[in-house]
Design a protein around this motif. Structure first.
Motif, mmCIF file in Angstrom:
data_model
loop_
_atom_site.group_PDB
_atom_site.id
_atom_site.type_symbol
_atom_site.label_atom_id
_atom_site.label_comp_id
_atom_site.label_asym_id
_atom_site.label_seq_id
_atom_site.Cartn_x
_atom_site.Cartn_y
_atom_site.Cartn_z
ATOM 1 N N ASN A 75 2.029 -11.956 9.548
ATOM 2 C CA ASN A 75 0.886 -11.252 8.956
ATOM 3 C C ASN A 75 0.523 -12.038 7.706
ATOM 4 O O ASN A 75 1.291 -12.070 6.750
ATOM 5 N N PHE A 76 -0.646 -12.693 7.715
ATOM 6 C CA PHE A 76 -0.998 -13.607 6.630
ATOM 7 C C PHE A 76 -1.821 -12.898 5.561
ATOM 8 O O PHE A 76 -2.789 -12.195 5.856
ATOM 9 N N LEU A 77 -1.433 -13.106 4.321
ATOM 10 C CA LEU A 77 -2.078 -12.474 3.176
ATOM 11 C C LEU A 77 -3.444 -13.102 2.926
ATOM 12 O O LEU A 77 -3.589 -14.325 2.954
ATOM 13 N N ILE A 78 -4.453 -12.259 2.675
ATOM 14 C CA ILE A 78 -5.812 -12.790 2.438
ATOM 15 C C ILE A 78 -6.464 -12.091 1.252
ATOM 16 O O ILE A 78 -7.659 -11.800 1.268
ATOM 17 N N ASP A 79 -5.689 -11.822 0.215
ATOM 18 C CA ASP A 79 -6.221 -11.096 -0.937
ATOM 19 C C ASP A 79 -5.841 -11.833 -2.221
ATOM 20 O O ASP A 79 -4.671 -11.892 -2.589
ATOM 21 N N GLU A 80 -6.848 -12.395 -2.882
ATOM 22 C CA GLU A 80 -6.611 -13.205 -4.076
ATOM 23 C C GLU A 80 -5.940 -12.395 -5.189
ATOM 24 O O GLU A 80 -5.057 -12.893 -5.889
ATOM 25 N N PRO A 127 -3.102 -10.559 10.953
ATOM 26 C CA PRO A 127 -3.623 -9.250 11.364
ATOM 27 C C PRO A 127 -3.034 -8.151 10.476
ATOM 28 O O PRO A 127 -2.046 -8.373 9.780
ATOM 29 N N ARG A 128 -3.636 -6.980 10.519
ATOM 30 C CA ARG A 128 -3.149 -5.871 9.697
ATOM 31 C C ARG A 128 -1.825 -5.349 10.232
ATOM 32 O O ARG A 128 -1.722 -5.053 11.424
ATOM 33 N N PRO A 129 -0.825 -5.213 9.374
ATOM 34 C CA PRO A 129 0.416 -4.571 9.823
ATOM 35 C C PRO A 129 0.205 -3.064 9.966
ATOM 36 O O PRO A 129 -0.805 -2.530 9.479
ATOM 37 N N ASN A 130 1.129 -2.400 10.612
ATOM 38 C CA ASN A 130 1.006 -0.954 10.822
ATOM 39 C C ASN A 130 1.518 -0.140 9.634
ATOM 40 O O ASN A 130 1.403 1.079 9.620
ATOM 41 N N VAL A 131 2.124 -0.826 8.662
ATOM 42 C CA VAL A 131 2.736 -0.123 7.531
ATOM 43 C C VAL A 131 2.293 -0.757 6.216
ATOM 44 O O VAL A 131 1.810 -1.893 6.195
ATOM 45 N N GLY A 132 2.484 -0.004 5.129
ATOM 46 C CA GLY A 132 2.199 -0.537 3.806
ATOM 47 C C GLY A 132 3.269 -1.521 3.367
ATOM 48 O O GLY A 132 4.393 -1.505 3.875
ATOM 49 N N SER A 133 2.915 -2.384 2.436
ATOM 50 C CA SER A 133 3.841 -3.395 1.930
ATOM 51 C C SER A 133 3.993 -3.248 0.420
ATOM 52 O O SER A 133 3.234 -2.510 -0.222
ATOM 53 N N ALA A 134 4.960 -3.954 -0.131
ATOM 54 C CA ALA A 134 5.163 -3.960 -1.581
ATOM 55 C C ALA A 134 5.705 -5.306 -2.008
ATOM 56 O O ALA A 134 6.420 -5.973 -1.257
ATOM 57 N N VAL A 135 5.346 -5.702 -3.218
ATOM 58 C CA VAL A 135 5.910 -6.913 -3.818
ATOM 59 C C VAL A 135 7.060 -6.458 -4.708
ATOM 60 O O VAL A 135 6.872 -5.624 -5.602
ATOM 61 N N ILE A 136 8.255 -6.967 -4.445
ATOM 62 C CA ILE A 136 9.420 -6.614 -5.268
ATOM 63 C C ILE A 136 10.032 -7.874 -5.856
ATOM 64 O O ILE A 136 10.098 -8.909 -5.186
ATOM 65 N N ARG A 137 10.382 -7.785 -7.136
ATOM 66 C CA ARG A 137 11.047 -8.919 -7.798
ATOM 67 C C ARG A 137 12.503 -8.538 -8.046
ATOM 68 O O ARG A 137 12.794 -7.445 -8.539
ATOM 69 N N LEU A 138 13.399 -9.444 -7.692
ATOM 70 C CA LEU A 138 14.828 -9.256 -7.932
ATOM 71 C C LEU A 138 15.260 -10.268 -8.990
ATOM 72 O O LEU A 138 15.230 -11.477 -8.755
#
Length: 286
Positions: free
Chosen positions: A28-33, A195-206
């Motif tokens: 799923n490729f990111l397309i949001d600047e 393509p759009r995934p079926n679920v929400g995503s999050a950016v997490i930093r460790l």
């Protein structure tokens, strides 16, 4: 070339290469600047940094990383993407593309060769099916890493930073929090991907600890207890641990719990990392 964060450019690239998304690679490729800038900012990438990118896809985030970092090494498992990356990243002379499975790459060797053994920053839009093995591989193998900033399934991000007594708390929470301090930098809706995934995503930093926040005599033994405790969440900790094949008796666990001032009927989900460390240390005397 024009940035791939423009959806039209990504769509044109898909058509040009007649690219077929591989379900087995969870693409799923990111397309949001806006989201891409958030990831770069969360990772704290500077011109002094070498960045290891896992799963560059078309190179959308790689373009942004190349403009911010000293060097980017991008590891991509799908050989069909290599010619695409060679084109989309042709303008950047500080990017190296490696066609391999990240779980098979000797990252430590890579870091010593490319960064004089100094810690690198890891950035990735991870396929959901393999998120945990990749993150745990980086943490458990003590690879020289400063921080790991990744896009993951939202519920996985929530599990990583969950605390005792919550529904999301589990073995993954404890494993991540033993090695690093997690925080969610952004929530990302499905419409930011093709393509759009079926679920929400999050950016997490460790943010990796120089040394773990608790002292444990035997790391592997502690995680054996933790995994057993959460394999049967509804059972008491003593039953879960004994049934989970940990080489201790029920009587030994009860004694350790009593020594810690904890109820014999306590469940694993109620114990903090510090308490699991103490329990492990008490039981490893036996």
């Amino acid at each position: 070339m024009e940035k791939l964060s423009n959806p039209q450019v990504t769509i044109a690239t898909i058509k040009k290469y007649d690219f077929a998304f591989q379900k087995k690679f969870g693409q799923n490729f990111l397309i949001d600047e806006h989201v891409l800038n958030k990831i770069i900012a969360a990772a704290g990438v500077t011109k002094d940094d070498m960045v290891l990118e896992i799963g560059p896809g078309f190179g959308t985030m790689t373009q942004y990383l190349a403009e911010t970092a000293r060097e980017v090494v991008a590891v991509e498992i799908d050989k069909a993407l290599i010619p695409v990356l060679n084109e989309t990243l042709a303008d950047y002379d500080n990017v190296t593309i490696i066609n391999d499975d990240i779980l098979k790459v000797d990252i430590e060797k890579l870091v010593h060769e490319r960064n004089d053994g100094r810690p690198v920053k890891v950035v990735a839009n991870l396929p959901y099916y393999i998120t945990t093995p990749i993150i745990m591989g980086l943490l458990e193998n003590h690879v020289p890493v400063d921080n790991i900033t990744v896009m993951v399934q939202k519920e996985v991000a929530e599990r990583m930073q969950a605390g005792p007594g919550t529904k999301d708390y589990g073995a993954l929470s404890l494993a991540v929090q033993y090695y690093a301090e997690p925080y969610i930098a952004a929530n990302v809706p499905p419409n930011c991907f093709i393509p759009r995934p079926n679920v929400g995503s999050a950016v997490i930093r460790l943010n990796l600890f120089e040394k773990p926040p608790v002292e444990v005599k035997d790391e592997k033994f502690m995680f054996q207890i933790i995994r057993a405790s959460f394999n049967q969440r509804r059972k008491t900790l003593q039953n879960s641990v004994v049934n989970g094949g940990v080489p201790v008796t029920k009587e030994q666990i009860i004694k350790a719990l009593n020594d810690m001032g904890l109820s014999e009927s306590i469940r694993g989900e109620a114990l903090s990392l510090e308490q699991f460390a103490k329990l492990s240390n008490l039981l490893s005397y036996i």
